[in-house]
Design a protein around this motif. Structure first.
Motif, PDB file in Angstrom:
ATOM      1  N   GLY A 198      -2.737  -5.807   3.172  1.00  0.00           N
ATOM      2  CA  GLY A 198      -2.908  -4.706   2.183  1.00  0.00           C
ATOM      3  C   GLY A 198      -3.662  -4.877   1.095  1.00  0.00           C
ATOM      4  N   LYS A 199      -4.016  -3.740   0.284  1.00  0.00           N
ATOM      5  CA  LYS A 199      -4.616  -3.792  -0.843  1.00  0.00           C
ATOM      6  C   LYS A 199      -3.777  -3.903  -2.199  1.00  0.00           C
TER       7      LYS A 199
ATOM      8  N   GLU B 283      -2.957  -6.751  -6.638  1.00  0.00           N
ATOM      9  CA  GLU B 283      -4.016  -5.795  -6.104  1.00  0.00           C
ATOM     10  C   GLU B 283      -5.143  -6.890  -5.823  1.00  0.00           C
TER      11      GLU B 283
ATOM     12  N   ASP C 279       0.922  -1.229  -0.112  1.00  0.00           N
ATOM     13  CA  ASP C 279      -0.049   0.074   0.000  1.00  0.00           C
ATOM     14  C   ASP C 279       0.863   1.259   0.006  1.00  0.00           C
TER      15      ASP C 279
END
Length: 203
Positions: A163-164, A192, A90
């Motif tokens: 996280g993304k 992602e 991120d």
């Protein structure tokens, strides 16, 4: 797939008749997908040891043994390449590691029901990340103990993050895989999350 990992992580029955019953009458659940270079994955993707293990498992063994075939290949690759990687989650600080693998997942259980990513959920909008850095047999034993006892924490040789967007860069091309299928070796690995992308029927 050989291990039916998505079905097992979602609690779907393995018996075909029961699975059809769920497909017809189960409740709908929207789950996340990951994406690497435009290719989506529903379970896990990685660079390093896991991809080398997948590449080293023959179709004949998988047909004859099922998921235990991966264990034989894994044993042969325990002391393979150590990657020099930079990991960034991120857009945060860069993590510099000498790693055996970097793995990201939308769910937590791998082959054999092992809870590698115990906090992962298929619909939380996050990728769970594990970085393994064992160098010796003792280090691998430490990793196994941490995984099997579901101990949290981010200390080496087993680090977990969430996280993304996960960016990995290595010093040279290494094996990569998506959901147990190899993709071309490369120095980069960027994953992602695509939240609530796939609708499935679950019990």
């Amino acid at each position: 797939g050989t291990g039916n990992l998505l079905a097992r992580n979602l609690g779907l029955p393995m018996e075909p008749g029961a699975a059809v019953e769920v497909a017809l009458h189960g409740r709908e659940r929207r789950i996340d997908l990951g994406v690497v270079e435009g290719q989506r994955f529903a379970v896990m993707a990685g660079i390093g040891f896991d991809a080398a293990m997948v590449a080293g498992t023959s179709e004949r063994l998988k047909s004859g043994m099922g998921w235990p075939a991966y264990l034989l290949s894994g044993a042969r690759h325990l002391f393979g390449d150590i990657m020099r990687v930079t990991v960034r989650i991120d857009g945060g600080p860069e993590l510099h590691r000498r790693a055996r693998l970097v793995l990201v997942g939308t769910v937590g259980r791998i082959t054999g029901g092992i809870p590698l990513l115990p906090d992962a959920a298929p619909d939380d909008g996050l990728l769970d990340v594990v970085i393994l850095t064992p160098r010796t047999l003792v280090g691998w034993a430490h990793v196994a103990g941490r995984v099997l006892t579901r101990r949290r924490g981010t200390s080496r040789p087993l680090e977990r993050h969430r996280g993304k967007r996960v960016e990995v860069r290595a010093e040279k091309p290494h094996p990569r895989e998506l959901d147990g299928d190899n993709i071309p070796d490369a120095v980069d690995f960027v994953a992602e999350i695509e939240p609530a992308t796939l609708t499935v029927r679950v019990p």
